[in-house]
Design an enzyme around this catalytic site. Structure first.
Site, mmCIF file in Angstrom:
data_model
loop_
_atom_site.group_PDB
_atom_site.id
_atom_site.type_symbol
_atom_site.label_atom_id
_atom_site.label_comp_id
_atom_site.label_asym_id
_atom_site.label_seq_id
_atom_site.Cartn_x
_atom_site.Cartn_y
_atom_site.Cartn_z
ATOM 1 N N SER A 99 0.821 -1.223 0.000
ATOM 2 C CA SER A 99 0.000 0.000 0.000
ATOM 3 C C SER A 99 0.851 1.269 0.000
ATOM 4 C CB SER A 99 -0.879 -0.032 1.259
ATOM 5 O OG SER A 99 -1.190 1.268 1.697
ATOM 6 N N GLY A 100 0.509 2.187 -0.895
ATOM 7 C CA GLY A 100 1.216 3.470 -0.937
ATOM 8 C C GLY A 100 0.992 4.266 0.342
ATOM 9 N N LEU A 101 -0.259 4.255 0.830
ATOM 10 C CA LEU A 101 -0.556 4.982 2.064
ATOM 11 C C LEU A 101 0.272 4.423 3.219
ATOM 12 C CD1 LEU A 101 -2.261 6.911 3.854
ATOM 13 C CD2 LEU A 101 -3.906 5.049 4.094
ATOM 14 N N ASP A 139 0.878 10.505 1.723
ATOM 15 C CA ASP A 139 0.530 9.684 0.559
ATOM 16 C C ASP A 139 0.157 10.619 -0.597
ATOM 17 O OD1 ASP A 139 -0.175 7.573 -1.068
ATOM 18 O OD2 ASP A 139 -2.153 7.298 -0.161
ATOM 19 N N ASP A 153 0.951 -0.957 -5.134
ATOM 20 C CA ASP A 153 0.180 0.264 -5.361
ATOM 21 C C ASP A 153 1.133 1.267 -6.029
ATOM 22 O OD1 ASP A 153 -1.184 2.622 -5.174
ATOM 23 O OD2 ASP A 153 -1.384 2.602 -2.980
ATOM 24 N N ASP A 176 0.394 4.169 -7.406
ATOM 25 C CA ASP A 176 -0.171 5.531 -7.513
ATOM 26 C C ASP A 176 -0.533 5.831 -8.973
ATOM 27 O OD1 ASP A 176 0.020 5.851 -4.795
ATOM 28 O OD2 ASP A 176 1.984 6.792 -4.858
ATOM 29 N N GLU A 192 -3.580 4.287 -10.748
ATOM 30 C CA GLU A 192 -4.875 4.965 -10.622
ATOM 31 C C GLU A 192 -4.954 6.152 -11.583
ATOM 32 O OE1 GLU A 192 -3.804 5.440 -6.448
ATOM 33 O OE2 GLU A 192 -4.339 7.561 -6.559
ATOM 34 N N LYS A 212 -0.530 12.688 -6.956
ATOM 35 C CA LYS A 212 -1.843 12.257 -6.458
ATOM 36 C C LYS A 212 -1.981 12.617 -4.977
ATOM 37 C CE LYS A 212 -2.206 9.040 -3.879
ATOM 38 N NZ LYS A 212 -2.340 7.607 -4.047
ATOM 39 N N ASN A 248 -4.054 10.980 -1.466
ATOM 40 C CA ASN A 248 -4.809 9.816 -1.005
ATOM 41 C C ASN A 248 -6.306 10.035 -1.245
ATOM 42 O OD1 ASN A 248 -6.416 8.416 1.411
ATOM 43 N ND2 ASN A 248 -4.626 7.203 0.886
ATOM 44 N N SER A 249 -6.961 8.991 -1.688
ATOM 45 C CA SER A 249 -8.362 9.096 -2.121
ATOM 46 C C SER A 249 -9.327 9.541 -1.022
ATOM 47 C CB SER A 249 -8.832 7.750 -2.671
ATOM 48 O OG SER A 249 -8.030 7.370 -3.745
ATOM 49 N N ARG A 265 -6.965 1.312 -11.868
ATOM 50 C CA ARG A 265 -7.840 1.733 -10.758
ATOM 51 C C ARG A 265 -8.647 2.952 -11.187
ATOM 52 N NH1 ARG A 265 -5.411 3.069 -4.806
ATOM 53 N NH2 ARG A 265 -6.669 4.904 -4.306
ATOM 54 N N HIS A 311 -12.880 2.046 -7.012
ATOM 55 C CA HIS A 311 -12.712 2.570 -5.656
ATOM 56 C C HIS A 311 -13.883 3.471 -5.275
ATOM 57 C CE1 HIS A 311 -10.607 2.913 -2.044
ATOM 58 N NE2 HIS A 311 -9.691 3.823 -2.331
HETATM 59 C C1 SPV Z 1 -3.443 2.568 -0.482
HETATM 60 O O1 SPV Z 1 -3.541 1.631 0.324
HETATM 61 O O2 SPV Z 1 -2.468 3.322 -0.529
HETATM 62 C C2 SPV Z 1 -4.525 2.812 -1.418
HETATM 63 C C3 SPV Z 1 -5.877 2.534 -1.033
HETATM 64 O O3 SPV Z 1 -4.278 3.325 -2.482
HETATM 65 S S1 SPV Z 1 -6.579 4.007 -0.449
HETATM 66 O O4 SPV Z 1 -5.833 4.454 0.697
HETATM 67 O O5 SPV Z 1 -7.918 3.612 -0.168
HETATM 68 O O6 SPV Z 1 -6.543 5.007 -1.492
HETATM 69 MG MG MG Z 2 -2.497 4.249 -2.529
#
Ligand code: SPV
Ligand code: MG
Length: 307
Positions: free
Chosen positions: A42-44, A54, A81, A83, A110, A116, A118-119, A154, A185
């Site tokens: 996971s990027g986050l 993130d 991930d 990004d 994504e 980017k 974080n979503s 994504r 997502h």
């Molecule tokens: C991550 O885990 O970094 C993701 C999922 O991309 S989210 O945090 O939901 O964007």
């Molecule tokens: Mg991410």
């Protein structure tokens, strides 16, 4: 079997499979030993573990540095991930090539603009141009050195508030560009829009979801909807933050280890997770055997030379 092939089989399996978040080698090892068949790098979580945001604050090569440890630590497949792909089509295909060389199984990118965010942060998510993003997918697929390597597109249209038909239009374009699966997502607290998307989508093509926000929906509903992969995206990092905060507080307040011992992992847990036994067995096998007599002679030599 190569990891990319394993991930491909999970994606194409008629059953729903689950990916657990990993952000470093130890979280990856724990997830693997628990029984997870694949990991979400996971990027986050990787950003958080390194104390940055993130929002592409990590460079692609810093992400690769972390992945090197994770790849070495486990044998299950890793979906990274990626990004937005760390730049344009050229950066994305170079990143994918490096991942293949490392033995990573797949890459998820994504459709947002660089850098980017974080979503789940803010309401101003900027979507990438569909053709530009489709070109990125095509460039990765055309140049990936391992044909089993999985490329996941994504779709962030629901996150950006662009609506269902835009989400479907984008998913269809990315499928046509060669993506191996779509990750749809959502940040809603119910799964309504995700389930609506699945009803409008061809079920033979693999779909991936990340139910971080709509976690109250029973997993059974996603299985019935034909979801291929469910990603538990950030739960190792969140669990570890809470555990560290509680442990720090307790030791700080009590100025003692008395009550905390028993609440945390044993040192022996660490030694077994990182397999210290293997090292001592290998020492027996590979280090020269020193007889007691010889060792004494050596000790004497060291003593005399150091005087
Ligand atoms: C991550 O885990 O970094 C993701 C999922 O991309 S989210 O945090 O939901 O964007
Ligand atoms: Mg991410």
């Amino acid at each position: 079997m190569m990891q990319a092939k394993q991930l491909r089989l999970l994606l194409e399996s008629p059953e729903t499979n689950f990916l657990m978040e990993a952000h470093n080698a130890i979280s990856a090892k724990i997830a693997e030993s628990t029984g997870f068949k694949a990991l979400w790098a996971s990027g986050l979580s990787i950003s958080t573990a390194l104390g940055v945001r993130d929002s592409n604050e990590l460079s692609w090569s810093q992400v690769i540095d972390v992945l090197e440890y994770i790849v070495d630590a486990v044998s299950i497949p890793i979906l990274v991930d990626g990004d937005t792909g760390h730049g344009n089509f050229n950066n994305a295909r170079n990143f994918a090539k490096k991942l293949c060389q490392l033995g990573v199984a797949g890459l998820c990118i994504e459709d947002k603009t660089f850098p980017k965010m974080n979503s789940f942060v803010g309401n101003k998510q900027l979507l990438a141009d569909i053709d530009e993003f489709s070109g990125k997918i095509k460039a990765i697929k055309d140049h990936q050195p391992n044909s089993d390597f999985c490329v996941i597109a994504r779709v962030e249209a629901l996150i950006a508030g662009a609506g269902m038909s835009e989400a479907l239009r984008r998913a269809e374009a990315y499928r046509a560009a060669g993506a191996d699966a779509i990750l749809i997502h959502s940040k809603q607290s119910t799964a309504d829009e995700i389930l609506e998307f699945t009803r409008c989508w061809d079920t033979n093509y693999p779909l991936i979801i990340v139910p971080t926000k709509y976690y109250k929906t029973p997993t059974e509903d996603f299985i019935k909807a034909g979801i291929s992969l469910i990603i538990w995206a950030n739960h190792n990092i969140r669990a570890s933050i809470k555990a560290m905060e509680e442990t720090c507080k307790q030791i700080f307040n009590e100025r003692s280890l008395l009550r905390v011992e028993g609440e945390i992992a044993e040192l022996n847990d660490i030694f077994s997770l990182i397999d210290y036994d293997e090292l001592s067995m290998s020492e027996k096998k590979y280090l020269p055997k020193i007889s007691k007599g010889k060792a004494d002679v050596r000790k004497e030599k060291i003593c005399t030379t150091s005087h």
